[in-house]
Motif scaffolding. Structure first.
Motif, short mmCIF file in Angstrom:
data_model
loop_
_atom_site.label_atom_id
_atom_site.label_comp_id
_atom_site.label_asym_id
_atom_site.label_seq_id
_atom_site.Cartn_x
_atom_site.Cartn_y
_atom_site.Cartn_z
N LEU A 223 0.85 -1.18 0.00
CA LEU A 223 0.00 0.00 0.00
C LEU A 223 0.89 1.23 0.00
O LEU A 223 1.75 1.39 0.88
CB LEU A 223 -0.89 0.02 1.24
N VAL A 224 0.71 2.11 -0.98
CA VAL A 224 1.41 3.39 -1.02
C VAL A 224 0.37 4.48 -0.76
O VAL A 224 -0.55 4.67 -1.56
CB VAL A 224 2.10 3.63 -2.37
N ASN A 225 0.51 5.18 0.35
CA ASN A 225 -0.43 6.24 0.69
C ASN A 225 0.13 7.59 0.26
O ASN A 225 1.15 8.04 0.78
CB ASN A 225 -0.69 6.28 2.20
N ALA A 226 -0.55 8.23 -0.68
CA ALA A 226 -0.15 9.55 -1.16
C ALA A 226 -1.26 10.56 -0.98
O ALA A 226 -1.36 11.54 -1.72
CB ALA A 226 0.26 9.47 -2.64
N VAL A 227 -2.11 10.34 0.02
CA VAL A 227 -3.24 11.22 0.29
C VAL A 227 -2.80 12.38 1.18
O VAL A 227 -2.28 12.14 2.28
CB VAL A 227 -4.40 10.46 0.96
N PHE A 228 -3.01 13.60 0.72
CA PHE A 228 -2.73 14.78 1.54
C PHE A 228 -4.04 15.22 2.16
O PHE A 228 -4.96 15.68 1.46
CB PHE A 228 -2.14 15.90 0.69
#
Length: 342
Positions: A223-228
């Protein structure tokens, strides 16, 4: 005449520069006075700034700069002085309840200075105007893939994109990767790194996270989280999810690293990881789960990341009275008031 002062970064692993020499030359040509502190780890040699027409100063000497100076950096300020009197331009991470934020705002109040947080330099639509997101996403996804394959060399060392791409393109396992926040800067970078590794990731953005399918999430290896996030949100994962026997998740790469914030979308870990230990086990045993959460990821590719960022920031430094800077100053004043009443 506007005085700009590019400070030395106190963090030993910080190799980036907020303004690169070519953009410094443009600022000088536009009539700005640009001072650059010597820095042993900055990827751009001091001599290139001298050639660009900048004045060179010792590391840390910004504290004695004229009061009307804009002090420019990237990461945290040193602990002293206790009172900050200048206008500081950097990523302070001080408006979402992060650890140490209240004390930092009190330092600005004590000295009469102003924080122009680059995280809040926005357009009329609220979108950030300058960011390292693409390269944070790129390196975050790359490290996750290499760690899962067992080919991540530690401690981490800064290098070039070409070197990283060679490692990614080396034949190996092609894990199932989920990129959340896939349409933003960080998400685009993460997807680009996956492509180099020969991986077609699953891409989720607002539509998918608004009706979160956790079993589908847990069916991925990475899982790559790139949520700002700018406010409290529904977590992507909980502690119970990590213990789900049906889950397949093995590596979490948190690009945004909001771990000490009220806006943390991944409340399954309590501290960032480091260049010396980039991946830390959250669960051990038959199905270990590791977290990668390095809060200056783009510094692993310091030249590429700095050049892209400086091109964006340099345009806005030409006019420090423009609407985006005024919005950033108002956001600071609001944060100071909130801090005083907390």
């Amino acid at each position: 005449m506007t005085r700009l002062w590019l400070r030395h970064e106190v963090r030993s692993t910080e190799r980036r520069a907020a303004v690169v020499p070519t953009d410094a030359a443009r600022l000088v040509a536009a009539g700005h006075q640009v001072t650059v502190e010597r820095s042993p780890q900055r990827v751009f040699p001091t001599g290139e700034y001298l050639t660009a027409g900048c004045t060179i100063a010792p590391a840390g000497s910004w504290v004695d700069a004229p009061a009307d100076t804009y002090v420019i950096g990237l990461k945290e300020l040193p602990d002293e002085p206790a009172a900050l009197r200048h206008r500081h331009v950097y990523f302070a991470h001080a408006y979402k309840g992060q650890r140490g934020a209240a004390g930092l705002l009190r330092r600005f109040t004590a000295g009469g200075g102003t924080l122009l947080d680059l995280e809040h330099l926005t357009g009329e639509d609220g979108r950030r105007l300058v960011a390292f997101g693409y390269w944070a996403g790129y390196t975050g996804a790359a490290l996750a893939v290499l760690h899962l394959r067992g080919t991540l060399e530690v401690p981490l060392r800064p290098g070039s994109r070409a070197d990283l791409d060679i490692a990614l393109a080396t034949p190996g396992e092609r894990p199932r990767v989920l990129v959340v926040g896939a349409l933003g800067r960080g998400g685009r970078g993460a997807r680009a790194a996956c492509a180099v590794a020969g991986i077609q990731p699953t891409s989720w953005d607002i539509a998918e996270t608004s009706r979160l399918d956790r079993p589908a999430l847990l069916a991925h290896d990475i899982l790559v989280n790139a949520v700002f996030s700018t406010g409290p949100v529904t977590p992507l994962l909980t502690e119970a999810d990590l213990d789900d026997p049906a889950g397949e998740l093995r590596v979490i790469s948190d690009v945004t690293c909001d771990v000490t914030s009220d806006c943390n979308i991944l409340p399954v870990y309590d501290r960032v990881t480091s260049w010396q230990e980039p991946a830390r086990a959250l669960r051990r045993g038959e199905r270990p789960v590791h977290i990668i959460a390095i809060d200056n990821l783009p510094s692993l590719l310091p030249w590429e990341a700095s050049a892209a960022f400086s091109a964006e920031l340099g345009r806005h430094l030409l006019d420090l009275d423009s609407a985006p800077w005024q919005r950033a100053a108002r956001r600071f004043r609001t944060a100071v008031k909130e801090n005083a009443h907390a």
